[in-house]
Motif scaffolding. Structure first.
Motif, PDB file in Angstrom:
ATOM      1  N   ILE A   4    -138.217  41.556  49.723  1.00  0.00           N
ATOM      2  CA  ILE A   4    -137.643  41.027  51.203  1.00  0.00           C
ATOM      3  C   ILE A   4    -137.224  42.279  51.819  1.00  0.00           C
ATOM      4  CG2 ILE A   4    -135.956  39.783  52.530  1.00  0.00           C
ATOM      5  CD1 ILE A   4    -136.631  37.554  50.323  1.00  0.00           C
ATOM      6  N   SER A   5    -136.447  43.265  51.052  1.00  0.00           N
ATOM      7  CA  SER A   5    -135.955  44.447  51.346  1.00  0.00           C
ATOM      8  C   SER A   5    -137.085  45.501  52.156  1.00  0.00           C
ATOM      9  CB  SER A   5    -135.052  44.949  50.447  1.00  0.00           C
ATOM     10  OG  SER A   5    -134.448  46.151  51.084  1.00  0.00           O
ATOM     11  N   ILE A   6    -137.976  45.355  51.252  1.00  0.00           N
ATOM     12  CA  ILE A   6    -139.071  46.421  51.703  1.00  0.00           C
ATOM     13  C   ILE A   6    -139.952  45.830  52.749  1.00  0.00           C
ATOM     14  CG2 ILE A   6    -141.405  47.145  50.901  1.00  0.00           C
ATOM     15  CD1 ILE A   6    -140.264  47.411  48.161  1.00  0.00           C
ATOM     16  N   LEU A   7    -140.019  44.217  52.940  1.00  0.00           N
ATOM     17  CA  LEU A   7    -140.684  43.901  54.108  1.00  0.00           C
ATOM     18  C   LEU A   7    -139.943  43.835  55.513  1.00  0.00           C
ATOM     19  CD1 LEU A   7    -142.955  41.818  55.067  1.00  0.00           C
ATOM     20  CD2 LEU A   7    -141.457  39.789  54.640  1.00  0.00           C
ATOM     21  N   VAL A   8    -138.474  43.949  55.038  1.00  0.00           N
ATOM     22  CA  VAL A   8    -137.775  43.847  56.687  1.00  0.00           C
ATOM     23  C   VAL A   8    -138.011  45.628  56.830  1.00  0.00           C
ATOM     24  CG1 VAL A   8    -135.330  44.371  57.298  1.00  0.00           C
ATOM     25  CG2 VAL A   8    -136.175  42.255  56.136  1.00  0.00           C
ATOM     26  N   ALA A  95    -120.166  46.380  60.833  1.00  0.00           N
ATOM     27  CA  ALA A  95    -121.166  45.464  60.600  1.00  0.00           C
ATOM     28  C   ALA A  95    -121.206  44.123  61.211  1.00  0.00           C
ATOM     29  CB  ALA A  95    -121.663  45.456  59.044  1.00  0.00           C
ATOM     30  N   MET A  96    -120.051  43.476  60.826  1.00  0.00           N
ATOM     31  CA  MET A  96    -119.967  42.186  61.253  1.00  0.00           C
ATOM     32  C   MET A  96    -119.875  41.921  62.794  1.00  0.00           C
ATOM     33  SD  MET A  96    -119.809  40.124  58.951  1.00  0.00           S
ATOM     34  CE  MET A  96    -120.470  40.792  57.109  1.00  0.00           C
ATOM     35  N   THR A  97    -119.576  43.179  63.409  1.00  0.00           N
ATOM     36  CA  THR A  97    -119.331  43.150  64.923  1.00  0.00           C
ATOM     37  C   THR A  97    -120.831  43.276  65.378  1.00  0.00           C
ATOM     38  OG1 THR A  97    -117.395  44.184  65.016  1.00  0.00           O
ATOM     39  CG2 THR A  97    -118.453  44.465  66.961  1.00  0.00           C
ATOM     40  N   LEU A  98    -121.596  44.058  64.824  1.00  0.00           N
ATOM     41  CA  LEU A  98    -122.983  44.133  65.027  1.00  0.00           C
ATOM     42  C   LEU A  98    -123.721  42.951  64.946  1.00  0.00           C
ATOM     43  CD1 LEU A  98    -125.513  45.972  65.413  1.00  0.00           C
ATOM     44  CD2 LEU A  98    -125.824  46.065  63.151  1.00  0.00           C
ATOM     45  N   ILE A  99    -123.568  42.247  63.720  1.00  0.00           N
ATOM     46  CA  ILE A  99    -124.261  41.098  63.526  1.00  0.00           C
ATOM     47  C   ILE A  99    -123.842  40.050  64.733  1.00  0.00           C
ATOM     48  CG2 ILE A  99    -124.350  38.970  62.159  1.00  0.00           C
ATOM     49  CD1 ILE A  99    -124.224  41.092  59.575  1.00  0.00           C
ATOM     50  N   VAL A 100    -122.649  39.907  65.091  1.00  0.00           N
ATOM     51  CA  VAL A 100    -122.255  38.880  66.262  1.00  0.00           C
ATOM     52  C   VAL A 100    -122.872  39.208  67.582  1.00  0.00           C
ATOM     53  CG1 VAL A 100    -120.133  38.074  67.501  1.00  0.00           C
ATOM     54  CG2 VAL A 100    -120.064  38.218  64.876  1.00  0.00           C
ATOM     55  N   PHE A 101    -122.793  40.426  67.607  1.00  0.00           N
ATOM     56  CA  PHE A 101    -123.375  41.143  68.857  1.00  0.00           C
ATOM     57  C   PHE A 101    -124.831  40.632  69.184  1.00  0.00           C
ATOM     58  CE2 PHE A 101    -126.087  44.098  71.135  1.00  0.00           C
ATOM     59  CZ  PHE A 101    -125.404  43.963  72.568  1.00  0.00           C
ATOM     60  N   CYS A 102    -125.439  40.983  68.145  1.00  0.00           N
ATOM     61  CA  CYS A 102    -127.167  40.796  68.014  1.00  0.00           C
ATOM     62  C   CYS A 102    -127.339  39.261  68.120  1.00  0.00           C
ATOM     63  CB  CYS A 102    -127.645  41.468  66.646  1.00  0.00           C
ATOM     64  SG  CYS A 102    -127.746  42.984  66.608  1.00  0.00           S
ATOM     65  N   ILE A 103    -126.706  38.302  67.299  1.00  0.00           N
ATOM     66  CA  ILE A 103    -126.561  36.903  67.496  1.00  0.00           C
ATOM     67  C   ILE A 103    -126.537  36.572  69.046  1.00  0.00           C
ATOM     68  CG2 ILE A 103    -125.707  34.473  66.791  1.00  0.00           C
ATOM     69  CD1 ILE A 103    -125.128  35.827  64.191  1.00  0.00           C
ATOM     70  N   ALA A 104    -125.572  36.829  69.758  1.00  0.00           N
ATOM     71  CA  ALA A 104    -125.113  36.461  71.048  1.00  0.00           C
ATOM     72  C   ALA A 104    -126.296  37.056  71.817  1.00  0.00           C
ATOM     73  CB  ALA A 104    -123.648  36.984  71.539  1.00  0.00           C
ATOM     74  N   PHE A 105    -126.726  38.244  71.762  1.00  0.00           N
ATOM     75  CA  PHE A 105    -127.671  38.947  72.693  1.00  0.00           C
ATOM     76  C   PHE A 105    -128.916  38.087  72.547  1.00  0.00           C
ATOM     77  CE2 PHE A 105    -130.794  41.750  74.188  1.00  0.00           C
ATOM     78  CZ  PHE A 105    -130.175  42.533  75.352  1.00  0.00           C
ATOM     79  N   ILE A 145    -130.557  42.364  62.765  1.00  0.00           N
ATOM     80  CA  ILE A 145    -129.884  41.494  62.047  1.00  0.00           C
ATOM     81  C   ILE A 145    -130.386  41.540  60.449  1.00  0.00           C
ATOM     82  CG2 ILE A 145    -129.116  38.964  61.589  1.00  0.00           C
ATOM     83  CD1 ILE A 145    -129.010  38.400  64.598  1.00  0.00           C
ATOM     84  N   LEU A 146    -131.811  41.422  60.394  1.00  0.00           N
ATOM     85  CA  LEU A 146    -132.352  41.325  59.188  1.00  0.00           C
ATOM     86  C   LEU A 146    -131.987  42.799  58.353  1.00  0.00           C
ATOM     87  CD1 LEU A 146    -135.732  39.423  59.797  1.00  0.00           C
ATOM     88  CD2 LEU A 146    -133.554  38.810  58.308  1.00  0.00           C
ATOM     89  N   VAL A 147    -132.017  43.994  59.216  1.00  0.00           N
ATOM     90  CA  VAL A 147    -131.705  45.344  58.999  1.00  0.00           C
ATOM     91  C   VAL A 147    -130.433  45.527  58.532  1.00  0.00           C
ATOM     92  CG1 VAL A 147    -131.347  47.594  59.422  1.00  0.00           C
ATOM     93  CG2 VAL A 147    -133.594  46.447  60.043  1.00  0.00           C
ATOM     94  N   GLN A 148    -129.428  44.830  59.223  1.00  0.00           N
ATOM     95  CA  GLN A 148    -127.953  44.800  58.541  1.00  0.00           C
ATOM     96  C   GLN A 148    -127.732  44.203  57.113  1.00  0.00           C
ATOM     97  OE1 GLN A 148    -125.409  46.855  60.135  1.00  0.00           O
ATOM     98  NE2 GLN A 148    -124.915  46.107  57.903  1.00  0.00           N
TER      99      GLN A 148
END
Length: 167
Positions: A4-8, A95-105, A145-148
């Motif tokens: 999965i990591s390689i696929l992402v 990292a959590m801020t990035l995930i929250v931003f990406c979800i909202a965006f 998000i997947l990358v994070q």
């Protein structure tokens, strides 16, 4: 999990290649339009709209790969002046801020895409259907998000120094 990591990683790189290709096409389009404006007296009438859409594609499709390689803009001065445990906490908060931003965006962008699709929104001059181009935005955020998640609660570290990039 490794697959999965390689696929992402490969999906982010593939999106990066498409983004860079759109940048090349955008550059050629602007060059040709400029030549036509000054040599032929009339530019391509749709070039501005298409260049904007290609720029959107370039920007958003390159984000996941740049994040994956840790080459994004960061403020490291704070990380260097605090202790290692505090730096790890700050890294996790980032990292959590990035995930929250990406979800909202992604959520808001997906609503935007659905609305544009429902009214068959098109560009003014060229008539280009806009929702497929707009779909790049939530796709990019979901890829980020997947990358994070691939990197866990830590920000991906750059694999080379800035000096190596300059050389």
């Amino acid at each position: 999990m490794r697959k999965i990591s390689i696929l992402v990683e490969r999906a982010a790189y593939g999106a990066f290649l498409v983004g860079v290709s759109s940048g090349v096409v955008m550059t050629m389009l602007i060059f040709i339009s400029t030549l036509m404006r000054y040599l032929g007296g009339r530019p391509l009438r749709f070039s501005d709209e298409l260049a904007g859409l290609l720029f959107l594609t370039l920007t958003f499709l390159c984000l996941p790969h740049v994040l994956d390689k840790g080459r994004h803009i960061r403020i490291e001065i704070l990380m260097k002046v605090v202790s290692a445990p505090v730096a790890r906490i700050m890294d996790a908060v980032g990292a959590m801020t990035l995930i929250v931003f990406c979800i909202a965006f992604a959520y808001e962008a997906l609503d935007f895409v659905e609305f544009a699709k429902s009214i068959s929104s098109r560009a003014d001059i060229s008539g280009i259907l806009l929702w497929p181009w707009m779909a790049v935005m939530p796709f990019s955020m979901l890829m980020c998000i997947l990358v994070q998640f691939r990197h866990g609660v830590h920000q991906p570290a750059p694999n080379r120094s800035i000096e190596e990039d300059v050389i």
